[in-house]
Design a protein around this motif. Structure first.
Motif, PDB file in Angstrom:
ATOM      1  N   LEU A 325       0.996  -1.158  -0.058  1.00 49.79           N
ATOM      2  CA  LEU A 325       0.021  -0.002  -0.048  1.00 49.79           C
ATOM      3  C   LEU A 325       0.855   1.192  -0.018  1.00 49.79           C
ATOM      4  O   LEU A 325       0.623   2.151  -0.902  1.00 49.79           O
ATOM      5  N   GLY A 404      -4.753   0.776   5.842  1.00 47.27           N
ATOM      6  CA  GLY A 404      -5.782   0.221   5.296  1.00 47.27           C
ATOM      7  C   GLY A 404      -7.090   1.195   5.239  1.00 47.27           C
ATOM      8  O   GLY A 404      -7.741   1.517   4.124  1.00 47.27           O
ATOM      9  N   TRP A 407      -6.538   3.839   2.591  1.00 46.61           N
ATOM     10  CA  TRP A 407      -7.096   3.174   1.102  1.00 46.61           C
ATOM     11  C   TRP A 407      -8.364   3.200   1.147  1.00 46.61           C
ATOM     12  O   TRP A 407      -8.838   3.174   0.092  1.00 46.61           O
ATOM     13  N   VAL A 408      -9.050   2.992   1.988  1.00 43.80           N
ATOM     14  CA  VAL A 408     -10.707   3.231   2.064  1.00 43.80           C
ATOM     15  C   VAL A 408     -10.793   4.635   1.688  1.00 43.80           C
ATOM     16  O   VAL A 408     -11.793   4.970   0.799  1.00 43.80           O
ATOM     17  N   ALA A 509      -7.251  -2.104   0.664  1.00 45.96           N
ATOM     18  CA  ALA A 509      -7.833  -1.761   1.980  1.00 45.96           C
ATOM     19  C   ALA A 509      -7.980  -2.975   2.579  1.00 45.96           C
ATOM     20  O   ALA A 509      -7.565  -3.404   4.046  1.00 45.96           O
TER      21      ALA A 509
END
Length: 535
Positions: A325, A404, A407-408, A509
């Protein structure tokens, strides 16, 4: 190198009081600042350049995916070659000569990028040379700083390491902010040429200090090294017992050969990394199963050290989704930013400076410099007062979770973009802030954790494996990129009603949340050690 005799504690204390900073330190700090500017300067404009160039020989709609693949293949190389640099330094040439020679390779790579902006072979050769040069010196410069100190002035080392970390982020900040402007205004030859000039200056500064450095000579092969102990454990026989561990390790070798057989379909980089990962995973499991057989043939400290390293490797493996990520901020997020509107109408937006989406990457080093003191001085003490102890493993697990969450937010922004409405680039501040917070929790903490858990003789091998975590993080990205070329996967994404970009953002995510949960589960049973040296 000067041979020093041992001194009494009283003599060391007296000497420490009058100790001065080694005169050679400014050369190393100056070298690092210029080198980091050069690296992040070229790295952070690589994806936008590849998308806009004809080097890819692909339709415009396909260039974003190909550019991501090239970028993450490059990152894999950068974090794989520390293994080579560390080995050459420790066994043959010493740190100074290894850093100098790899720096010259590094300079040649920058020269190729500047000269061959329109030549595919020349440009890719430049990327390979930069990955080799940058990766080769990566594990050496920090430890070379430590070599310049002894018992009389070791208390000054913390000041230097703080300065070292600060200069890394300083170089990264200005490179991320300025180089996209040079790419847009003056073209790739200038934009790639400036980092090359900075790398040449870095090499020159490092060379100028050559007569003042303390050079620790390379050492002979250690018969009780990590690999030697693992080999003994796997091959040793025990009366009345089979060699199940050797069977597991052999299975890893067979699977690795199978991965290499997929090269025509998936490409060399993906398959070579998969093969390496399988060898490490199955070899580590096999060695762990039979490790006690190495006792008596190796000192107990060496066997216990290997056991500690194998435990740490599981922790590192669970951080690889985080790196998949994190490194996409220089690829996927730059491509997303190119679809967003620059908020020049906002009174607070620095329109005179920020003119390109790639410049948003400057937020990362700027926030790092703010978050580390904030966490240490405000956040962690506050959590302790509330009765929650932010241990190293808890911080790392939370960091993966925050990545995560970042990335949401990025996925929600992508849904907004896909809806057709103009979306301000300023909204990317939120995912950058969340991802950087996660980075500080994971990256800064992991080195502290690994140092405390690994015995002194195994600290070098731990650093090599830590860099490989970033390599395997980019491998996840390449595998995902390869997966979305499959017709069945494409059909499934279409059935969700999401665009490919939005689907992949939510997928990554979820990948991070799953890794965070697995990390928390493993951390509950992890046997913490304390391997700091005695005062």
């Amino acid at each position: 190198m000067t041979i020093q005799t041992s001194a009494s504690p009283a003599e060391n204390t007296a000497a420490a009081g009058s100790a001065k900073l080694p005169r050679q330190i400014p050369y190393i700090i100056g070298n690092e600042g210029c080198e980091r500017f050069s690296f992040y300067g070229m790295r952070n404009i690589l994806t936008p350049f590849l998308v806009s160039t004809l080097l890819l020989y692909a339709p415009e709609a396909e260039r974003a995916g190909i550019a991501k693949e090239i970028f993450h293949s490059f990152v894999i190389g950068v974090y794989f070659f520390p293994l080579l640099g560390g080995w050459l330094s420790d066994r043959f040439f010493g740190k100074y000569r290894t850093v100098l020679w790899f720096s010259l390779i590094y300079c040649a790579g920058h020269a190729c990028l500047a000269m061959f902006e329109d030549n595919r072979t020349g440009f890719y050769t430049g990327l390979f040379l930069i990955a080799l040069g940058s990766g080769g010196i990566k594990p050496l410069v920090v430890s070379f700083v430590g070599d310049q100190f002894d018992q009389t002035n070791k208390h000054l080392a913390k000041v230097v390491f703080d300065a070292f970390y600060w200069i890394i982020n300083f170089g990264s900040f200005f490179a991320s902010l300025l180089m996209p402007i040079f790419l847009r205004s003056y073209g790739p030859a200038v934009a790639f040429g400036i980092p090359g000039i900075l790398m040449f200056i870095a090499t020159l500064i490092f060379w100028l200090g050559r007569k003042q450095y303390v050079n620790v000579p390379p050492t002979a092969a250690d018969p009780n090294s990590f690999l030697h102990v693992c080999r003994t454990a796997l091959l040793a026989q025990a009366p009345g017992q089979g060699r199940a561990g050797l069977t597991v390790a052999a299975l890893g070798g067979v699977l690795a050969l199978g991965a290499l057989a997929l090269i025509p379909k998936l490409g060399f980089v993906i398959c070579a990394c998969m093969a390496l990962g399988l060898v490490i995973a199955f070899g580590g499991m096999g060695a762990s199963m039979q490790l006690e057989r190495a006792r008596g043939k190796h000192p107990d400290a060496a066997v216990d050290g290997v056991r500690a390293v194998l435990r740490i490797l599981i922790v590192f493996a669970l951080t690889t989704p985080f790196w998949s990520l994190f490194d996409q901020k220089a690829s996927t997020w730059v491509l997303q930013g190119n679809e967003m509107a620059m908020p020049h109408e906002a009174w607070w937006w620095p329109s005179w400076l920020v003119k390109d989406a790639a410049q948003m990457q400057a937020l990362n080093p700027a926030l790092v410099m703010l978050l580390i003191p904030f966490n240490n001085l405000v956040l962690y003490p506050a959590l302790r007062k509330l009765g929650f102890n932010p241990t190293a493993l808890r911080r790392m697990g939370a960091g993966i979770g925050f990545s995560g969450l970042a990335w949401v937010v990025a996925g929600l922004i992508q849904l907004w973009i896909d809806g057709g409405d103009p979306v301000s680039l300023a909204w990317q501040i939120a995912p950058y802030a969340l991802l950087t917070f996660g980075e500080v929790l994971v990256s800064a903490t992991a080195l502290e954790f690994a140092y405390s858990q690994a015995p002194q003789a195994m600290k070098g091998v731990i650093m090599a494996f830590w860099y490989l975590a970033s390599t395997f993080g980019s491998l996840w990205v390449l595998l995902t990129n390869a997966g979305v070329r499959n017709e069945a996967v494409i059909s499934h994404i279409a059935s969700t009603g999401l665009s490919e970009n939005a689907f992949l953002m939510f997928f990554f995510a979820g990948f991070a949340f799953l890794a965070a949960a697995a990390f928390a589960l493993y951390a509950r049973s992890y046997p913490m050690q304390d391997n700091y040296r005695a005062a």
